[in-house]
Design an enzyme around this catalytic site. Structure first.
Site, PDB file in Angstrom:
ATOM      1  N   ARG A  52     -48.408  39.280 -29.480  1.00 37.82           N
ATOM      2  CA  ARG A  52     -49.331  39.322 -30.398  1.00 37.82           C
ATOM      3  C   ARG A  52     -50.634  39.458 -29.456  1.00 37.82           C
ATOM      4  O   ARG A  52     -50.661  39.084 -28.381  1.00 37.82           O
ATOM      5  CB  ARG A  52     -49.659  38.074 -31.047  1.00 37.82           C
ATOM      6  N   ARG A 102     -42.298  26.882 -34.686  1.00 38.07           N
ATOM      7  CA  ARG A 102     -41.842  25.633 -35.463  1.00 38.07           C
ATOM      8  C   ARG A 102     -41.241  26.371 -36.632  1.00 38.07           C
ATOM      9  O   ARG A 102     -41.676  27.284 -37.308  1.00 38.07           O
ATOM     10  CB  ARG A 102     -43.146  24.854 -35.618  1.00 38.07           C
ATOM     11  N   GLY A 142     -42.694  19.004 -29.164  1.00 33.13           N
ATOM     12  CA  GLY A 142     -41.980  18.259 -27.900  1.00 33.13           C
ATOM     13  C   GLY A 142     -41.563  19.392 -26.947  1.00 33.13           C
ATOM     14  O   GLY A 142     -42.354  20.531 -26.949  1.00 33.13           O
ATOM     15  N   HIS A 143     -41.091  18.840 -25.894  1.00 34.00           N
ATOM     16  CA  HIS A 143     -40.819  19.859 -24.830  1.00 34.00           C
ATOM     17  C   HIS A 143     -39.400  19.188 -24.140  1.00 34.00           C
ATOM     18  O   HIS A 143     -38.895  18.071 -24.671  1.00 34.00           O
ATOM     19  CB  HIS A 143     -41.948  19.871 -23.755  1.00 34.00           C
ATOM     20  N   ASP A 144     -39.146  20.179 -23.414  1.00 30.13           N
ATOM     21  CA  ASP A 144     -37.742  19.741 -22.575  1.00 30.13           C
ATOM     22  C   ASP A 144     -37.567  18.174 -22.424  1.00 30.13           C
ATOM     23  O   ASP A 144     -36.476  17.761 -22.909  1.00 30.13           O
ATOM     24  CB  ASP A 144     -37.626  20.563 -21.253  1.00 30.13           C
ATOM     25  N   TYR A 147     -36.796  16.264 -25.604  1.00 30.96           N
ATOM     26  CA  TYR A 147     -35.384  16.643 -26.261  1.00 30.96           C
ATOM     27  C   TYR A 147     -34.455  16.022 -25.367  1.00 30.96           C
ATOM     28  O   TYR A 147     -33.495  15.559 -25.956  1.00 30.96           O
ATOM     29  CB  TYR A 147     -35.343  18.226 -26.332  1.00 30.96           C
ATOM     30  N   ASP A 173     -33.918  23.149 -21.980  1.00 30.61           N
ATOM     31  CA  ASP A 173     -34.620  24.632 -22.510  1.00 30.61           C
ATOM     32  C   ASP A 173     -33.703  25.680 -22.220  1.00 30.61           C
ATOM     33  O   ASP A 173     -33.273  26.290 -23.106  1.00 30.61           O
ATOM     34  CB  ASP A 173     -35.873  24.726 -21.644  1.00 30.61           C
TER      35      ASP A 173
END
Length: 391
Positions: A52, A102, A142-144, A147, A173
């Site tokens: 993008r 998301r 959230g991030h690694d 999680y 990840d």
């Protein structure tokens, strides 16, 4: 049905690998989605990344983002109707699609699974998220690390009297995320080619991370694993499965699980008969102190030389740079150089259809004309002129 597409024009670096001929559409994101698409590209798939305008806002300069190697890039404004139409045209010609936003974002843009599968019923639409497409946390950021914490894996790692240790972002990840997405994509591709029916693959890092712990759940059920860190056989609880500091401040990794390997380990360390036996659990603290004192007497290089030609399961703890220069990894090409950049090679290995590093990281939009031709989507050429990218 998927429209027939003309064969791609010859190029200087033709695709190679077991996935040659598979077309993958990647909707640009960060982390596990791009890595999954890179793995497919390394194995020969024709991966087209939809970037993008303005870039991701997180990460290195695209020219140095190695997860974009072996890919091609087109630049598309997904907020414009003509951009959405072009992506749907690409999806109509793809075998696999990778999206890592998301839940609901792709749908709001008009390129969610329903829209893409309407154009291409055999498409496999892979969705990569941390929490999954549904559930109470599905819309949370959230991030690694979060999680892993929620899945139970973070609590497994570290000393019993210290904080959980962070395994970079590799375990969540990439192991629990990217690799499970790739497994799902390839399994669904097999089904689509057999039946003509595509589907959605919901790959969540919490699911993959939880799945990685299957063996440990069995051990817990059998009474062979305690649900706390640093006290078990494979988490540093055993004194002969862990790391020890050397006299020069470096480290050796130790893992002689089997008695025959431990016997060789003990012989080379010159452990006397008064030292606790391998499985004398009450005396493990004493054995740990003995091993720590012994390893502190020599440098890492000296210990490496001592253990080099023996089956004692001991190895030096290396930095990334040292690993790349290790004779074994060098002999196998585990690390290689491409375009002047040192990086991991392709994995796994195939005897008949090896993967390859063909092209450097794709810059946003640099392959628009190529892809417009090869994928028969001429509208790409009129969407966005290639502009300098700012990271």
């Amino acid at each position: 049905m998927t429209p027939a597409t003309p064969p791609a024009a010859p190029s200087a670096a033709p695709p190679s690998g077991p996935l040659a001929g598979v077309r993958v559409l990647e909707l640009a994101g960060i982390g596990p989605g791009p890595f999954a698409a890179m793995l497919l590209a390394d194995l020969g798939a024709d991966v087209v990344r939809v970037d993008r305008p303005g870039g991701q806002g997180l990460g290195p300069d695209p020219a140095r983002d190695l997860t974009n190697r072996n890919k091609r890039s087109v630049l598309v404004d997904l907020k414009a109707p003509e951009g959405v139409a072009a992506v749907l045209d690409l999806a109509a010609r793809a075998d696999l699609l990778v999206e890592g936003w998301r839940p609901g974002v792709a749908e709001r843009l008009g390129i969610g699974p329903d829209a893409c599968l309407a154009r291409n019923p055999a498409l496999v639409y892979g969705r990569m998220t941390g929490w999954g497409q549904d559930g109470p946390l599905a819309q949370r950021a959230g991030h690694d690390v979060t999680y892993l914490a929620t899945s139970g894996l973070l609590g497994l790692i570290g000393a019993p009297d210290g904080p959980p240790a962070l395994p970079a972002n590799l375990l969540g990840d990439y192991a629990g995320g990217s690799l499970y997405l790739v497994v799902g994509l390839l399994a669904a591709l097999h089904h689509a080619r057999a039946t003509g029916t595509g589907q959605v693959v919901d790959a969540a890092i919490v699911d993959g991370a939880a799945h990685l712990s299957t063996m440990l759940w069995g051990l817990v059920d059998a009474g062979l694993w305690q649900d706390r860190r640093g006290v078990n056989l494979l988490d540093g609880g055993a004194p002969w499965y862990g790391t020890y500091e050397t006299s020069d401040g470096r480290w050796m990794a130790v893992g002689p699980l089997e008695p025959r390997f431990y016997a060789e380990f003990a012989r080379l360390l010159e452990l006397g008969p008064d030292v606790p036996e391998q499985y004398d659990l009450p005396r493990w603290p004493e054995l740990r102190a003995v091993l720590a004192a012994r390893f502190a007497t020599r440098t890492q290089a000296e210990w490496t030389e001592l253990f080099a030609d023996h089956d004692a399961c001991v190895a030096p703890v290396l930095t990334l740079g040292q690993a790349a220069a290790h004779p074994h990894l060098a002999a196998r090409g585990s690390y290689t150089e491409h375009g002047g950049t040192r990086q991991p090679g392709t994995a796994p290995r195939f005897s008949a259809t090896p993967g390859a590093l063909r092209t450097p990281p794709a810059r946003p939009g640099e392959h628009t004309a190529e892809v417009a031709r090869d994928w028969a989507v001429p509208a790409l050429n009129s969407l966005n002129p290639l502009a300098p990218h700012t990271s």
